[in-house]
Write an enzyme that holds these catalytic residues in place. Structure first.
Site, PDB file in Angstrom:
ATOM      1  N   ASP A  92     -49.011  -5.088  71.837  1.00 19.55           N
ATOM      2  CA  ASP A  92     -48.239  -6.045  71.031  1.00 19.55           C
ATOM      3  C   ASP A  92     -47.902  -7.144  71.822  1.00 19.55           C
ATOM      4  O   ASP A  92     -47.582  -6.863  73.043  1.00 19.55           O
ATOM      5  CB  ASP A  92     -47.033  -5.030  70.876  1.00 19.55           C
ATOM      6  CG  ASP A  92     -45.923  -5.807  69.923  1.00 19.55           C
ATOM      7  OD1 ASP A  92     -46.022  -7.125  69.796  1.00 19.55           O
ATOM      8  OD2 ASP A  92     -45.087  -5.208  69.504  1.00 19.55           O
ATOM      9  N   ASP A 271     -48.559   2.195  64.150  1.00 16.59           N
ATOM     10  CA  ASP A 271     -47.948   2.714  65.467  1.00 16.59           C
ATOM     11  C   ASP A 271     -46.604   2.731  65.089  1.00 16.59           C
ATOM     12  O   ASP A 271     -46.078   1.955  64.145  1.00 16.59           O
ATOM     13  CB  ASP A 271     -48.335   1.682  66.512  1.00 16.59           C
ATOM     14  CG  ASP A 271     -47.249   0.450  66.401  1.00 16.59           C
ATOM     15  OD1 ASP A 271     -46.200   0.406  67.145  1.00 16.59           O
ATOM     16  OD2 ASP A 271     -47.509  -0.334  65.549  1.00 16.59           O
TER      17      ASP A 271
END
Length: 376
Positions: A92, A271
């Site tokens: 990320d 996720d």
């Protein structure tokens, strides 16, 4: 990176596929355990590989940039070597973490100024240096730097935020395309669709990033306070536009029910910290519903953790024993619960793949979602 679609489910937008990276293959739909600082909380790599069989894990640019820092990561040859993990990693970009530091950050066109949550020190993220940072981390799949508005943002704020995100994306792509991987394996960049809960902004964002012709696309800014039905609507709006031949990653989502509903709408990758975070607090996800293992009702229940008898990571532990560990504040309790939850999530997406491929996904999914949120 390569993505091959294997099968489509009847009467659904669900599909199964296979992502191929230099660190291995990832069957989709897939759930990625969150290893924010290079560690999936309470789970060692042997368990991730052998017991849970995680095909890919996620790390976070913001946290890894602060600790252990870029000098250490570059010195060892990237995150894969630092944590001794030979399978794929996704990072990320840190945009969500900067968003969550609302009181300690300032957004400008050039980037985001923020203070570390660790020691209050000042830092700056730009589209360019976030690409450079993720080159140093060395993940197989990296995210564009974006601004994530809250779920209740006004239309004016969301539009201004999207303007910034689209400007930053162009700069991310330019920097990514003019630099090379550092460690001999390929990296791929996913743009992120933002636009809050406004269908026209989501369409605009999806159309904008679809023109960038990248290897995959992420859907961000959901599961941040908006109702679930609004989240599903936004996924439908976006997936009508995103290229069907590319993988779609719904960031930070979510509950087992959320995941199945999003798979039904054409999402491939997920996720969430929920399996481990909730596990550490005694909440167990099962095929029959949710268990709070701390409740006294489980004190003399010697049955397996999942009421159906399904086992996802280990067959030896009973609900009574697991409750005893939590009541005794024994660290093994949260570990077992976290492993169980991760095993359940990986089982869930694996079963979804099987049902897509044998043509029974829709019926299976409709029956299962009715049970998943029941409190046992």
């Amino acid at each position: 990176m390569q993505f091959d679609i294997k099968s489509f489910a009847p009467n659904s937008n669900a599909r199964s596929g296979l992502i191929t990276t230099d660190h291995g293959q990832i069957p989709t739909p897939i759930f990625m355990p969150v290893g924010t600082v290079g560690s999936v909380k309470g789970i060692n790599h042997r368990e991730l590989e052998n017991d849970i069989d995680a095909k890919i894990i996620l790390g976070n640019t913001y946290h890894l940039y602060l600790r252990p820092g870029l000098d250490i990561l570059k010195g060892v040859g990237g995150l894969h070597k630092f944590i001794s993990w030979d399978r794929p990693i996704l990072t990320d970009s840190g945009g969500y973490q900067v968003f969550s530091l609302a009181a300690n950050r300032k957004l400008k066109n050039e980037g985001a100024y923020f203070r570390s949550h660790i020691d209050g020190s000042k830092h700056f993220f730009s589209p360019e240096n976030v690409m450079d940072i993720q080159r140093v981390i060395g993940a197989d799949i990296i995210m564009a730097f974006d601004e994530c508005p809250p779920g209740d943002a006004t239309y004016e704020y969301a539009k201004k935020s999207l303007d910034l995100t689209e400007n930053w994306l162009d700069r991310c792509i330019k920097r990514f395309d003019e630099t090379d991987p550092l460690y001999g394996h390929a990296q791929t960049l996913f743009p992120i669709v933002q636009g809050c809960v406004y269908p026209d902004l989501r369409r605009r964002a999806a159309e904008f990033i679809s023109k960038k012709d990248r290897d995959g696309y992420a859907i961000g800014g959901l599961s941040v306070g908006e109702p679930a039905d609004v989240m599903y609507e936004m996924v439908e709006v976006v997936n009508e536009i995103l290229p069907k031949e590319k993988p779609r990653y719904l960031m930070g989502v979510g509950t087992p029910e959320n995941i199945l509903e999003a798979i039904d709408r054409g999402v491939d990758m997920f996720d969430c910290v929920m399996p481990t975070r909730n596990g550490r607090n005694g909440m167990l996800f099962t095929s029959e519903g949710i268990i709070n293992i701390k409740n006294k009702k489980w004190a003399d229940d010697f049955g397996p953790i999942d009421p159906s008898g399904l086992t996802f990571v280990d067959t030896r532990y009973s609900r009574a024993y697991l409750r005893h560990l939590f009541v005794a504040n024994e660290m093994l309790g949260p570990q077992i619960a976290s492993m169980h939850n991760l095993g359940f999530y990986l089982w869930l997406v694996s079963e979804a793949r099987k049902k897509i491929e044998n043509g029974t996904f829709k019926v299976w999914k409709e029956a299962l979602v009715k049970k998943l949120s029941i409190r046992l």
